[in-house]
Design a protein around this motif. Structure first.
Motif, mmCIF file in Angstrom:
data_model
loop_
_atom_site.group_PDB
_atom_site.id
_atom_site.type_symbol
_atom_site.label_atom_id
_atom_site.label_comp_id
_atom_site.label_asym_id
_atom_site.label_seq_id
_atom_site.Cartn_x
_atom_site.Cartn_y
_atom_site.Cartn_z
ATOM 1 N N ASP A 129 -8.842 -12.326 -4.192
ATOM 2 C CA ASP A 129 -9.643 -11.743 -5.340
ATOM 3 C C ASP A 129 -8.835 -11.925 -6.654
ATOM 4 O O ASP A 129 -8.580 -10.862 -7.037
ATOM 5 C CB ASP A 129 -9.799 -10.077 -4.927
ATOM 6 C CG ASP A 129 -10.575 -9.607 -5.818
ATOM 7 O OD1 ASP A 129 -11.369 -10.385 -6.608
ATOM 8 O OD2 ASP A 129 -10.424 -8.410 -6.017
ATOM 9 N N SER B 19 -0.469 -0.261 -3.836
ATOM 10 C CA SER B 19 -1.870 0.051 -3.599
ATOM 11 C C SER B 19 -2.424 -0.350 -5.028
ATOM 12 O O SER B 19 -1.769 -0.135 -6.125
ATOM 13 C CB SER B 19 -2.062 1.683 -3.643
ATOM 14 O OG SER B 19 -3.323 2.023 -3.771
ATOM 15 N N LYS B 20 -3.494 -0.842 -5.146
ATOM 16 C CA LYS B 20 -4.221 -1.452 -6.001
ATOM 17 C C LYS B 20 -5.023 -0.109 -6.679
ATOM 18 O O LYS B 20 -5.867 -0.288 -7.882
ATOM 19 C CB LYS B 20 -5.363 -2.406 -5.875
ATOM 20 C CG LYS B 20 -4.578 -3.620 -4.950
ATOM 21 C CD LYS B 20 -3.503 -4.085 -5.737
ATOM 22 C CE LYS B 20 -2.731 -5.012 -4.909
ATOM 23 N NZ LYS B 20 -2.146 -4.888 -3.629
ATOM 24 N N GLU C 96 -1.226 -9.684 -2.701
ATOM 25 C CA GLU C 96 -0.866 -9.565 -1.160
ATOM 26 C C GLU C 96 0.261 -10.328 -0.946
ATOM 27 O O GLU C 96 0.583 -10.596 0.596
ATOM 28 C CB GLU C 96 -1.800 -9.037 -0.282
ATOM 29 C CG GLU C 96 -2.855 -7.936 -0.714
ATOM 30 C CD GLU C 96 -2.455 -6.520 -0.490
ATOM 31 O OE1 GLU C 96 -1.403 -6.344 -0.365
ATOM 32 O OE2 GLU C 96 -3.163 -5.708 -0.922
HETATM 33 N N1 UDP Z 1 -8.356 -5.438 -2.896
HETATM 34 C C1 UDP Z 1 -8.892 -6.450 -3.503
HETATM 35 N N2 UDP Z 1 -9.315 -6.524 -4.797
HETATM 36 C C2 UDP Z 1 -8.737 -5.348 -5.718
HETATM 37 C C3 UDP Z 1 -8.278 -4.376 -5.003
HETATM 38 C C4 UDP Z 1 -7.897 -4.342 -3.640
HETATM 39 O O1 UDP Z 1 -9.191 -7.388 -2.898
HETATM 40 O O2 UDP Z 1 -9.375 -5.631 -6.634
HETATM 41 C C5 UDP Z 1 -7.798 -5.261 -1.703
HETATM 42 C C6 UDP Z 1 -6.607 -5.147 -1.292
HETATM 43 O O3 UDP Z 1 -5.526 -6.288 -1.341
HETATM 44 C C7 UDP Z 1 -6.265 -4.679 0.114
HETATM 45 C C8 UDP Z 1 -7.542 -3.926 0.140
HETATM 46 O O4 UDP Z 1 -8.437 -4.191 -0.923
HETATM 47 O O5 UDP Z 1 -6.390 -5.686 1.093
HETATM 48 C C9 UDP Z 1 -7.248 -2.301 -0.313
HETATM 49 O O6 UDP Z 1 -6.546 -2.287 -1.330
HETATM 50 P P1 UDP Z 1 -5.262 -1.117 -1.133
HETATM 51 O O7 UDP Z 1 -4.539 -1.376 -0.069
HETATM 52 O O8 UDP Z 1 -4.674 -1.289 -2.674
HETATM 53 O O9 UDP Z 1 -6.016 0.049 -1.211
HETATM 54 P P2 UDP Z 1 -5.477 1.631 -0.357
HETATM 55 O O10 UDP Z 1 -5.016 1.261 0.867
HETATM 56 O O11 UDP Z 1 -4.437 2.102 -1.310
HETATM 57 O O12 UDP Z 1 -6.593 2.688 -0.658
#
Ligand code: UDP
Ligand code: MG
Length: 342
Positions: A74, A236-237, A45
């Motif tokens: 992470d 997004s992850k 990020e």
């Molecule tokens: N995140 C993390 N490890 C992972 C996947 C996600 O720490 O393996 C963190 C990511 O950096 C973010 C939060 O979890 O701060 C939510 O992830 P993301 O925004 O990708 O999810 P979305 O909002 O798309 O559901």
């Protein structure tokens, strides 16, 4: 996750940095116990973190409470850790935990929760899709006497087909299966009493099921509408793969919840069936010994002994499970009762 997989450089903020809370009077905020820990997992990020820092400061400083922000890297492969180190060096309220590899959002949150010292914990994402400006409202709602405040995204800024629709179905399914009706399980912005959340076992991707997993503690949960923004930086992850993981976790949670509520019921139920099979075996052995000359009584008797031992074994485990369950419930209630408003 093993202890050696977590690197904490919790003291990486330089002590001579100007700190508004440490200068001057001895009763500065830094001397008081920490009231709030904000836990933020971050995986690749790098671009969001500078903005995140500014938005957090804008929100947290005016609250007038002693706080810490725990940023968990992470296992990022980009400059996330470097950015976090700059932030922690600038401001001692910010602490960093670095995981040696990418464990996933739940383990990253758990690492933060384990290291948090605040009486209240807030979790949120690093990408600014959650708005730090909502933290104050979460704390106010918690102070109304709740154990947990769960945000729901009023105007969710994600794609409808791939994100909002699966979420809608998942939330309905989770409510039906677990009996815990939460509008938006996927919203990370939540506030908890620290003693409560530290007791909830979380692994896999269970950050989406915290209210359901906490339900056995009998805690009071409030839900509040929160802001949600489109992701401005990074990606997004998660993809559609999360759907099957949610379903799998749901099955695990349902089993855990049913077993946790009535641990003896499953064990004694099986023990009773095994006991009945054992009695049937004895009957069959007696019948075989008296009526048939082939010696099949030995087979029936052996089965009967096996089922009898199983029944005894399960019965004893049931007693131990019931004892642990009751002892644990007492401790949990006592701990929850200890808490007072800050
Ligand atoms: N995140 C993390 N490890 C992972 C996947 C996600 O720490 O393996 C963190 C990511 O950096 C973010 C939060 O979890 O701060 C939510 O992830 P993301 O925004 O990708 O999810 P979305 O909002 O798309 O559901
Ligand atoms: Mg996001």
């Amino acid at each position: 996750m093993n202890a050696q997989d977590v690197e904490t450089n919790l003291d990486c903020a330089t002590p001579d940095d100007p700190d508004p809370f440490r200068s001057g009077a001895t009763t500065s905020r830094a001397d008081r116990p920490i009231e709030l820990s904000v836990i933020i997992p971050a995986f690749n990020e790098e671009e969001s973190l500078g903005y995140l820092y500014d938005r957090l400061i804008e929100t947290l400083d005016p609250l007038g409470i002693n706080y810490e922000v725990i940023l968990v890297d992470d296992g990022s492969s980009d400059r996330t850790f470097d950015e976090l180190s700059i932030i922690a060096a600038r401001n001692p309220h910010f602490r960093i935990i670095k995981l040696r590899r990418n464990y996933g959002q739940t383990p990253a949150m758990v690492a933060g929760i384990d290291h948090a010292r605040g009486r209240v914990l807030v979790t949120m994402d690093a990408d600014l899709q959650n708005d730090p400006a909502d933290i104050g409202m979460l704390l106010e709602t918690l102070n109304e006497g709740h154990d947990m405040v769960v945000g729901w995204r009023i105007n969710r800024q994600d794609k409808w087909l791939s994100r909002k629709l699966p979420s809608l179905i998942a939330n309905r399914l989770i409510a039906k299966v677990t009996g815990v009706n939460i509008r938006d399980n996927g919203c990370t912005l939540k506030a908890f009493r620290s003693d409560l959340i530290k007791r909830v076992p979380l692994y896999g991707e269970m950050h989406r099921f915290i209210p359901a997993m906490s339900s056995t503690l009998g805690c009071s949960v409030a839900q509040v509408g929160v802001r949600h923004h489109a992701r401005q930086h990074g990606e997004s992850k998660y993809g559609l793969g999360r759907i099957y993981r949610v379903v799998f976790d749901l099955v695990v949670i349902k089993t855990l919840l049913s077993f946790a509520q009535r641990p003896t019921a499953y064990l004694t139920g099986t023990a009773v069936i095994a006991g009945m099979l054992s009695i049937i075996g004895i009957g069959a052995a007696l019948y075989a010994a008296l009526a048939t000359p082939e010696g099949s009584a030995v087979v029936y008797m052996s089965s009967s002994i096996l089922f009898g031992s199983l029944a005894l074994f399960l019965g004893l485990i049931g007693i131990i499970a019931a004892t642990i369950h009751h002892a644990n419930a007492d401790v949990t209630q006592a701990r929850i009762g200890e808490w007072s408003e800050w």
